[in-house]
Design a protein around this motif. Sequence first.
Motif, PDB file in Angstrom:
ATOM      1  N   GLU A 177       0.691 -48.840 -33.229  1.00 39.87           N
ATOM      2  CA  GLU A 177       1.684 -49.582 -34.007  1.00 39.87           C
ATOM      3  C   GLU A 177       2.020 -50.882 -33.288  1.00 39.87           C
ATOM      4  OE1 GLU A 177       5.112 -47.052 -34.479  1.00 39.87           O
ATOM      5  OE2 GLU A 177       3.835 -45.298 -34.748  1.00 39.87           O
ATOM      6  N   TYR A 179       4.888 -54.162 -33.699  1.00 42.33           N
ATOM      7  CA  TYR A 179       6.070 -54.693 -34.380  1.00 42.33           C
ATOM      8  C   TYR A 179       6.340 -56.110 -33.870  1.00 42.33           C
ATOM      9  CZ  TYR A 179       6.715 -49.764 -35.457  1.00 42.33           C
ATOM     10  OH  TYR A 179       6.524 -48.476 -35.886  1.00 42.33           O
ATOM     11  N   ARG A 253      10.216 -46.453 -36.989  1.00 40.95           N
ATOM     12  CA  ARG A 253       8.784 -46.187 -36.981  1.00 40.95           C
ATOM     13  C   ARG A 253       8.341 -45.384 -38.196  1.00 40.95           C
ATOM     14  NH1 ARG A 253       7.133 -43.121 -32.092  1.00 40.95           N
ATOM     15  NH2 ARG A 253       5.050 -43.647 -32.892  1.00 40.95           N
ATOM     16  N   LYS A 256       9.119 -48.108 -41.303  1.00 43.98           N
ATOM     17  CA  LYS A 256       8.601 -49.447 -40.997  1.00 43.98           C
ATOM     18  C   LYS A 256       9.606 -50.549 -41.344  1.00 43.98           C
ATOM     19  CE  LYS A 256       4.903 -47.406 -39.720  1.00 43.98           C
ATOM     20  NZ  LYS A 256       4.708 -47.123 -38.277  1.00 43.98           N
TER      21      LYS A 256
END
Length: 329
Positions: A177, A179, A253, A256
Amino acid sequence: MDLMVEASPRRIFANAHTYHINSISINSDYETYLSADDLRINLWHLEITDRSFSIFFFRCNLLNVKSTDIVDIKPANMEELTEVITAAEFHPNSCNTFVYSSSKGTIRLCDMRASALCDRHSKLFEEPEDPSNRSFFSEIISSISDVKFSHSGRYMMTRDYLSVKIWDLNMENRPVETYQVHEYLRSKLCSLYENDCIFDKFECCWNGSDRQRACHCSQNDNYCFLETKYHMMPGSHVIMTGSYNNFFRMFDRNTKRDITLEASRENNKPRTVLKPRKVCASGKRKKDEISVDSLDFNKKILHTAWHPKENIIAVATTNNLYIFQDKVN
Protein backbone atom coordinates in the motif's frame (compact mmCIF):
# COMPACT_ATOMS: atom_id res chain seq x y z
CA MET A 1 0.04 28.83 38.37
CA ASP A 2 1.26 26.73 35.43
CA LEU A 3 2.09 23.10 36.01
CA MET A 4 5.78 22.46 35.31
CA VAL A 5 6.97 18.95 34.53
CA GLU A 6 10.66 18.18 34.89
CA ALA A 7 12.29 14.93 33.81
CA SER A 8 15.30 13.57 35.66
CA PRO A 9 17.36 10.69 34.22
CA ARG A 10 17.47 7.41 36.15
CA ARG A 11 20.29 6.04 34.01
CA ILE A 12 22.67 7.58 31.46
CA PHE A 13 24.06 5.40 28.67
CA ALA A 14 27.06 7.24 27.30
CA ASN A 15 30.03 7.23 24.93
CA ALA A 16 28.80 4.77 22.29
CA HIS A 17 27.82 7.13 19.47
CA THR A 18 29.87 9.59 17.47
CA TYR A 19 26.91 11.03 15.59
CA HIS A 20 23.42 12.16 16.57
CA ILE A 21 21.16 9.30 17.67
CA ASN A 22 18.14 8.98 15.37
CA SER A 23 16.41 5.90 16.85
CA ILE A 24 15.89 4.06 20.12
CA SER A 25 13.87 0.84 20.25
CA ILE A 26 13.10 -1.47 23.19
CA ASN A 27 13.42 -5.18 22.49
CA SER A 28 10.52 -7.55 23.13
CA ASP A 29 12.67 -9.35 25.72
CA TYR A 30 12.41 -6.17 27.86
CA GLU A 31 16.08 -6.55 28.77
CA THR A 32 17.83 -4.91 25.84
CA TYR A 33 17.35 -2.03 23.45
CA LEU A 34 19.07 -0.65 20.38
CA SER A 35 20.26 2.85 19.58
CA ALA A 36 21.15 4.03 16.08
CA ASP A 37 23.02 6.93 14.57
CA ASP A 38 23.95 7.69 10.96
CA LEU A 39 26.53 4.91 10.72
CA ARG A 40 26.09 2.48 13.61
CA ILE A 41 23.50 0.53 15.56
CA ASN A 42 24.39 -0.49 19.12
CA LEU A 43 22.71 -3.00 21.42
CA TRP A 44 22.44 -2.18 25.11
CA HIS A 45 21.38 -4.02 28.25
CA LEU A 46 19.01 -1.93 30.35
CA GLU A 47 20.97 -2.62 33.54
CA ILE A 48 24.43 -1.86 32.13
CA THR A 49 25.09 1.78 31.29
CA ASP A 50 28.78 1.95 30.42
CA ARG A 51 28.92 -0.71 27.70
CA SER A 52 26.96 -1.65 24.63
CA PHE A 53 26.73 -5.27 23.57
CA SER A 54 26.34 -7.46 20.54
CA ILE A 55 24.10 -10.52 20.55
CA PHE A 56 25.96 -13.67 19.54
CA PHE A 57 24.29 -16.87 18.32
CA PHE A 58 20.79 -18.06 19.20
CA ARG A 59 21.53 -18.32 22.91
CA CYS A 60 21.80 -14.50 23.03
CA ASN A 61 25.14 -14.55 24.86
CA LEU A 62 26.47 -11.05 25.49
CA LEU A 63 29.96 -10.09 24.41
CA ASN A 64 31.54 -8.01 27.16
CA VAL A 65 33.21 -5.50 24.84
CA LYS A 66 32.75 -1.74 24.99
CA SER A 67 30.79 -0.17 22.12
CA THR A 68 30.33 -3.32 20.05
CA ASP A 69 28.09 -2.57 17.08
CA ILE A 70 25.48 -4.87 15.62
CA VAL A 71 25.49 -2.75 12.45
CA ASP A 72 28.41 -0.65 11.22
CA ILE A 73 28.30 0.85 7.72
CA LYS A 74 31.16 3.31 8.21
CA PRO A 75 33.61 2.96 5.27
CA ALA A 76 37.39 3.07 5.75
CA ASN A 77 37.40 6.27 3.70
CA MET A 78 34.57 8.64 4.56
CA GLU A 79 34.68 10.01 1.01
CA GLU A 80 33.26 6.66 -0.09
CA LEU A 81 30.16 7.07 2.10
CA THR A 82 27.05 6.80 -0.10
CA GLU A 83 24.24 6.24 2.41
CA VAL A 84 23.42 6.64 6.09
CA ILE A 85 21.13 4.92 8.57
CA THR A 86 17.94 6.94 9.06
CA ALA A 87 15.83 4.80 11.45
CA ALA A 88 15.84 1.42 13.22
CA GLU A 89 13.35 -0.65 15.21
CA PHE A 90 13.08 -4.05 16.86
CA HIS A 91 10.38 -6.50 15.78
CA PRO A 92 7.51 -6.41 18.33
CA ASN A 93 7.47 -10.19 18.88
CA SER A 94 10.78 -11.64 17.70
CA CYS A 95 13.65 -10.51 19.95
CA ASN A 96 16.32 -11.45 17.41
CA THR A 97 14.90 -9.44 14.50
CA PHE A 98 15.18 -5.75 13.71
CA VAL A 99 15.02 -3.46 10.69
CA TYR A 100 16.85 -0.33 9.70
CA SER A 101 16.23 2.10 6.87
CA SER A 102 18.64 4.16 4.82
CA SER A 103 18.88 7.44 2.96
CA LYS A 104 18.70 5.49 -0.31
CA GLY A 105 15.15 4.39 0.38
CA THR A 106 15.96 0.79 1.33
CA ILE A 107 14.92 -1.18 4.41
CA ARG A 108 17.05 -4.06 5.66
CA LEU A 109 15.74 -6.77 7.97
CA CYS A 110 18.43 -8.43 10.08
CA ASP A 111 18.50 -11.57 12.23
CA MET A 112 20.94 -11.37 15.14
CA ARG A 113 21.10 -15.18 15.32
CA ALA A 114 23.02 -15.23 12.05
CA SER A 115 26.01 -13.15 13.14
CA ALA A 116 27.25 -10.96 15.97
CA LEU A 117 27.79 -8.15 13.48
CA CYS A 118 24.72 -7.86 11.27
CA ASP A 119 26.58 -6.59 8.22
CA ARG A 120 24.54 -8.96 6.05
CA HIS A 121 20.79 -8.54 5.96
CA SER A 122 18.22 -11.33 5.79
CA LYS A 123 15.83 -9.33 3.60
CA LEU A 124 16.09 -6.15 1.56
CA PHE A 125 12.93 -4.14 0.90
CA GLU A 126 13.14 -1.72 -1.99
CA GLU A 127 10.70 -0.38 -4.54
CA PRO A 128 12.08 -0.01 -8.09
CA GLU A 129 12.10 3.58 -9.24
CA ASP A 130 9.98 4.61 -12.19
CA PRO A 131 12.47 6.04 -14.75
CA SER A 132 9.84 8.50 -15.98
CA ASN A 133 9.72 10.12 -12.53
CA ARG A 134 13.49 10.43 -12.16
CA SER A 135 14.65 13.94 -11.25
CA PHE A 136 17.37 15.79 -9.38
CA PHE A 137 15.35 15.38 -6.17
CA SER A 138 14.55 11.67 -6.52
CA GLU A 139 17.18 10.38 -4.12
CA ILE A 140 16.44 13.07 -1.54
CA ILE A 141 12.68 12.48 -1.40
CA SER A 142 13.11 8.68 -1.40
CA SER A 143 15.15 8.81 1.81
CA ILE A 144 13.20 7.06 4.57
CA SER A 145 12.72 9.14 7.70
CA ASP A 146 10.86 6.58 9.84
CA VAL A 147 10.11 2.86 9.97
CA LYS A 148 7.57 1.20 12.27
CA PHE A 149 6.44 -2.43 12.64
CA SER A 150 2.74 -3.08 12.97
CA HIS A 151 1.73 -4.41 16.38
CA SER A 152 1.18 -7.86 14.89
CA GLY A 153 4.66 -7.82 13.34
CA ARG A 154 3.32 -8.89 9.93
CA TYR A 155 3.73 -5.49 8.31
CA MET A 156 5.95 -2.46 8.57
CA MET A 157 5.35 1.14 7.65
CA THR A 158 7.87 3.57 6.20
CA ARG A 159 7.71 7.31 5.66
CA ASP A 160 9.58 9.15 2.94
CA TYR A 161 9.20 12.82 2.08
CA LEU A 162 5.98 12.59 0.09
CA SER A 163 4.35 9.32 1.08
CA VAL A 164 3.72 6.53 3.58
CA LYS A 165 4.18 2.93 2.46
CA ILE A 166 3.03 -0.35 3.99
CA TRP A 167 5.22 -3.40 3.45
CA ASP A 168 4.41 -7.09 3.93
CA LEU A 169 7.42 -8.81 5.46
CA ASN A 170 6.89 -11.66 3.00
CA MET A 171 7.17 -9.41 -0.07
CA GLU A 172 10.38 -7.47 -0.58
CA ASN A 173 10.05 -6.06 -4.11
CA ARG A 174 7.31 -3.50 -3.55
CA PRO A 175 4.98 -2.12 -0.85
CA VAL A 176 1.44 -3.47 -0.60
CA GLU A 177 0.00 0.00 0.00
CA THR A 178 1.12 3.56 -0.73
CA TYR A 179 -0.53 6.69 0.66
CA GLN A 180 0.31 10.15 -0.67
CA VAL A 181 0.72 12.59 2.23
CA HIS A 182 1.24 15.87 0.37
CA GLU A 183 1.69 15.04 -3.32
CA TYR A 184 0.75 18.66 -4.12
CA LEU A 185 4.26 19.61 -2.98
CA ARG A 186 5.95 17.76 -5.84
CA SER A 187 5.79 20.89 -7.97
CA LYS A 188 7.37 22.86 -5.09
CA LEU A 189 10.46 20.67 -4.61
CA CYS A 190 12.83 23.29 -5.98
CA SER A 191 11.80 25.93 -3.43
CA LEU A 192 11.66 23.29 -0.67
CA TYR A 193 15.22 22.38 -1.53
CA GLU A 194 16.32 26.00 -1.36
CA ASN A 195 14.83 26.49 2.11
CA ASP A 196 16.04 23.04 3.31
CA CYS A 197 12.51 21.82 4.07
CA ILE A 198 13.05 18.91 1.70
CA PHE A 199 15.35 17.43 4.36
CA ASP A 200 12.65 17.42 7.07
CA LYS A 201 12.20 14.05 8.79
CA PHE A 202 8.56 13.12 9.38
CA GLU A 203 7.53 10.30 11.69
CA CYS A 204 4.56 7.95 11.25
CA CYS A 205 2.57 5.69 13.56
CA TRP A 206 -0.07 2.95 13.65
CA ASN A 207 -3.24 3.24 15.69
CA GLY A 208 -3.12 1.57 19.09
CA SER A 209 -3.90 -2.02 18.22
CA ASP A 210 -3.92 -1.71 14.42
CA ARG A 211 -7.64 -2.29 14.86
CA GLN A 212 -9.14 0.79 16.53
CA ARG A 213 -11.15 3.61 15.12
CA ALA A 214 -9.58 6.95 14.45
CA CYS A 215 -8.89 9.47 17.12
CA HIS A 216 -10.93 12.59 17.68
CA CYS A 217 -8.88 15.03 19.91
CA SER A 218 -6.62 18.00 23.63
CA GLN A 219 -3.96 20.34 24.28
CA ASN A 220 -2.72 20.25 27.87
CA ASP A 221 -5.81 19.74 30.05
CA ASN A 222 -8.29 21.05 27.50
CA TYR A 223 -10.09 18.52 25.33
CA CYS A 224 -11.42 19.20 21.87
CA PHE A 225 -13.43 16.86 19.73
CA LEU A 226 -13.50 16.02 16.06
CA GLU A 227 -16.90 15.89 14.40
CA THR A 228 -16.86 15.48 10.62
CA LYS A 229 -18.74 13.77 7.85
CA TYR A 230 -15.79 11.40 7.68
CA HIS A 231 -15.56 8.59 10.22
CA MET A 232 -13.11 5.73 10.45
CA MET A 233 -15.23 2.86 11.65
CA PRO A 234 -14.38 0.54 14.55
CA GLY A 235 -12.20 -2.31 13.36
CA SER A 236 -10.38 -0.16 10.83
CA HIS A 237 -6.62 -0.03 10.43
CA VAL A 238 -5.56 3.60 10.69
CA ILE A 239 -2.15 5.17 10.23
CA MET A 240 -1.06 8.73 10.95
CA THR A 241 1.74 11.09 9.94
CA GLY A 242 2.51 14.80 9.91
CA SER A 243 2.75 17.49 7.25
CA TYR A 244 3.22 21.25 6.92
CA ASN A 245 1.04 24.11 8.12
CA ASN A 246 0.57 22.11 11.37
CA PHE A 247 -1.49 19.57 9.42
CA PHE A 248 -1.50 15.88 10.21
CA ARG A 249 -2.97 13.13 8.05
CA MET A 250 -4.88 9.95 8.89
CA PHE A 251 -5.43 7.11 6.43
CA ASP A 252 -7.97 4.32 6.84
CA ARG A 253 -6.41 1.19 5.31
CA ASN A 254 -9.77 -0.55 4.96
CA THR A 255 -11.83 2.15 3.27
CA LYS A 256 -8.85 3.96 1.68
CA ARG A 257 -10.30 7.24 2.89
CA ASP A 258 -8.16 9.92 4.49
CA ILE A 259 -8.54 13.08 6.48
CA THR A 260 -6.41 16.16 7.15
CA LEU A 261 -6.58 17.86 10.55
CA GLU A 262 -4.82 20.89 11.96
CA ALA A 263 -3.11 21.23 15.34
CA SER A 264 -3.58 24.87 16.25
CA ARG A 265 -3.54 26.97 19.39
CA GLU A 266 -6.84 28.41 18.20
CA ASN A 267 -8.42 25.00 18.82
CA ASN A 268 -7.30 24.56 22.44
CA LYS A 269 -10.54 25.67 24.05
CA PRO A 270 -12.57 23.03 25.87
CA ARG A 271 -14.85 20.95 23.64
CA THR A 272 -13.65 22.68 20.48
CA VAL A 273 -14.80 20.96 17.31
CA LEU A 274 -12.06 20.24 14.79
CA LYS A 275 -12.96 20.47 11.15
CA PRO A 276 -11.17 18.64 8.32
CA ARG A 277 -8.88 20.77 6.17
CA LYS A 278 -8.27 20.56 2.44
CA VAL A 279 -5.44 21.91 0.30
CA CYS A 280 -6.13 23.30 -3.16
CA ALA A 281 -3.22 22.38 -5.44
CA SER A 282 -4.43 24.17 -8.54
CA GLY A 283 -7.47 25.77 -10.15
CA LYS A 284 -10.19 27.68 -8.38
CA ARG A 285 -10.06 27.43 -4.63
CA LYS A 286 -13.26 26.32 -2.91
CA LYS A 287 -14.58 27.66 0.36
CA ASP A 288 -12.66 26.43 3.44
CA GLU A 289 -9.77 25.23 1.23
CA ILE A 290 -6.25 26.53 1.65
CA SER A 291 -4.01 27.22 -1.32
CA VAL A 292 -0.77 25.29 -1.53
CA ASP A 293 0.99 28.64 -1.97
CA SER A 294 -0.37 29.75 1.42
CA LEU A 295 1.07 26.84 3.41
CA ASP A 296 3.43 27.82 6.21
CA PHE A 297 6.49 25.57 5.93
CA ASN A 298 7.83 26.83 9.26
CA LYS A 299 4.88 25.13 10.93
CA LYS A 300 5.32 21.39 10.64
CA ILE A 301 4.36 18.25 12.54
CA LEU A 302 7.38 15.98 12.54
CA HIS A 303 6.56 13.82 15.57
CA THR A 304 3.41 11.73 16.04
CA ALA A 305 2.44 8.99 18.50
CA TRP A 306 -0.66 6.88 19.19
CA HIS A 307 -1.52 5.51 22.64
CA PRO A 308 -1.04 1.71 22.68
CA LYS A 309 -4.47 1.01 24.21
CA GLU A 310 -6.58 4.16 24.25
CA ASN A 311 -7.79 6.28 21.36
CA ILE A 312 -5.42 9.11 22.22
CA ILE A 313 -2.77 10.64 19.99
CA ALA A 314 0.02 13.17 20.47
CA VAL A 315 1.52 15.43 17.82
CA ALA A 316 4.40 17.86 18.25
CA THR A 317 4.83 21.08 16.29
CA THR A 318 7.73 23.44 16.96
CA ASN A 319 7.57 24.02 20.74
CA ASN A 320 3.96 22.86 21.23
CA LEU A 321 2.72 19.40 22.16
CA TYR A 322 -0.91 18.62 21.38
CA ILE A 323 -2.78 15.67 22.88
CA PHE A 324 -5.98 14.63 21.17
CA GLN A 325 -8.50 12.12 22.45
CA ASP A 326 -11.60 10.45 21.11
CA LYS A 327 -14.92 12.17 21.53
CA VAL A 328 -16.41 11.71 24.99
CA ASN A 329 -20.16 11.17 25.01
